[in-house]
Motif scaffolding. Structure first.
Motif, short mmCIF file in Angstrom:
data_model
loop_
_atom_site.label_atom_id
_atom_site.label_comp_id
_atom_site.label_asym_id
_atom_site.label_seq_id
_atom_site.Cartn_x
_atom_site.Cartn_y
_atom_site.Cartn_z
N LYS A 182 -10.01 0.02 -1.15
CA LYS A 182 -9.06 -0.32 -0.07
C LYS A 182 -9.74 -1.17 0.99
O LYS A 182 -9.22 -2.21 1.40
CB LYS A 182 -8.51 0.97 0.55
N TRP A 226 0.83 -1.21 0.00
CA TRP A 226 0.00 0.00 0.00
C TRP A 226 0.86 1.26 0.00
O TRP A 226 0.50 2.27 -0.60
CB TRP A 226 -0.97 -0.01 1.18
N VAL A 282 -6.91 2.25 -7.50
CA VAL A 282 -6.38 3.17 -6.48
C VAL A 282 -5.31 4.06 -7.10
O VAL A 282 -5.28 5.28 -6.86
CB VAL A 282 -5.85 2.39 -5.26
N SER A 307 -10.44 -4.76 -0.21
CA SER A 307 -9.30 -5.55 -0.65
C SER A 307 -8.98 -6.65 0.35
O SER A 307 -9.13 -6.48 1.55
CB SER A 307 -8.06 -4.64 -0.82
N LEU A 342 -1.11 -7.04 -4.33
CA LEU A 342 -2.48 -6.51 -4.41
C LEU A 342 -3.17 -7.00 -5.68
O LEU A 342 -2.53 -7.17 -6.71
CB LEU A 342 -2.45 -4.98 -4.40
N ILE A 376 -11.97 4.96 -4.13
CA ILE A 376 -10.64 4.53 -3.65
C ILE A 376 -10.77 3.92 -2.25
O ILE A 376 -10.22 2.84 -1.98
CB ILE A 376 -9.66 5.72 -3.62
N ILE A 377 -11.51 4.57 -1.38
CA ILE A 377 -11.69 4.06 -0.02
C ILE A 377 -12.40 2.70 -0.04
O ILE A 377 -11.99 1.76 0.64
CB ILE A 377 -12.47 5.09 0.85
N ALA A 397 0.76 4.03 -2.88
CA ALA A 397 0.56 5.45 -2.59
C ALA A 397 1.67 6.29 -3.23
O ALA A 397 1.40 7.34 -3.83
CB ALA A 397 0.52 5.68 -1.09
N THR A 410 -7.85 -3.64 -7.82
CA THR A 410 -7.68 -2.74 -6.68
C THR A 410 -6.49 -1.81 -6.89
O THR A 410 -6.61 -0.59 -6.76
CB THR A 410 -7.46 -3.55 -5.38
#
Length: 106
Positions: free
Chosen positions: A101, A3, A61, A104, A53, A97-98, A7, A57
């Motif tokens: 996450k 993650w 993201v 996932s 991931l 996006i939330i 990011a 997802t």
């Protein structure tokens, strides 16, 4: 760790989008080099995050961070308009996006 890599990849996507705008169609050397370098780095980090991931997802993201980030940079640095419809669109992207996450498995 995936993650964090994702990011960082998304943040680099914002950088390359902004530097691409500033490159004037790749006619200015420094912004063009920044664009290409950050594009490559962003995709490399995305690929590393995808080791753990799910594809859907990670890609969603990554593009979402880039899209909302570029939207914000456009407003802050380039004076692009703030309209209710644009704010709603960005809000829906963040919500997506939330949800990605949260849903996932990794």
């Amino acid at each position: 760790m995936p993650w964090i890599l994702l990011a960082l990849a998304g943040l680099l996507e914002i950088v390359w989008a902004y530097s691409m705008k500033k490159s004037a169609g790749f006619t200015l050397l420094v912004p063009s080099v920044i664009t290409i370098t950050t594009m490559i780095a962003s995709v490399v980090l995305l690929s590393l995050a995808m080791r753990s991931l799910p594809l859907g997802t990670a890609y969603t993201v990554w593009t979402g961070i880039g899209a909302v980030g570029a939207f914000c940079v456009g407003i802050i640095a380039l004076g692009e308009p703030i309209t209710p419809a644009r704010i709603l669109a960005a809000t829906l992207i963040v919500a997506g996006i939330i949800l990605m996450k949260v849903s996932s498995t990794s």
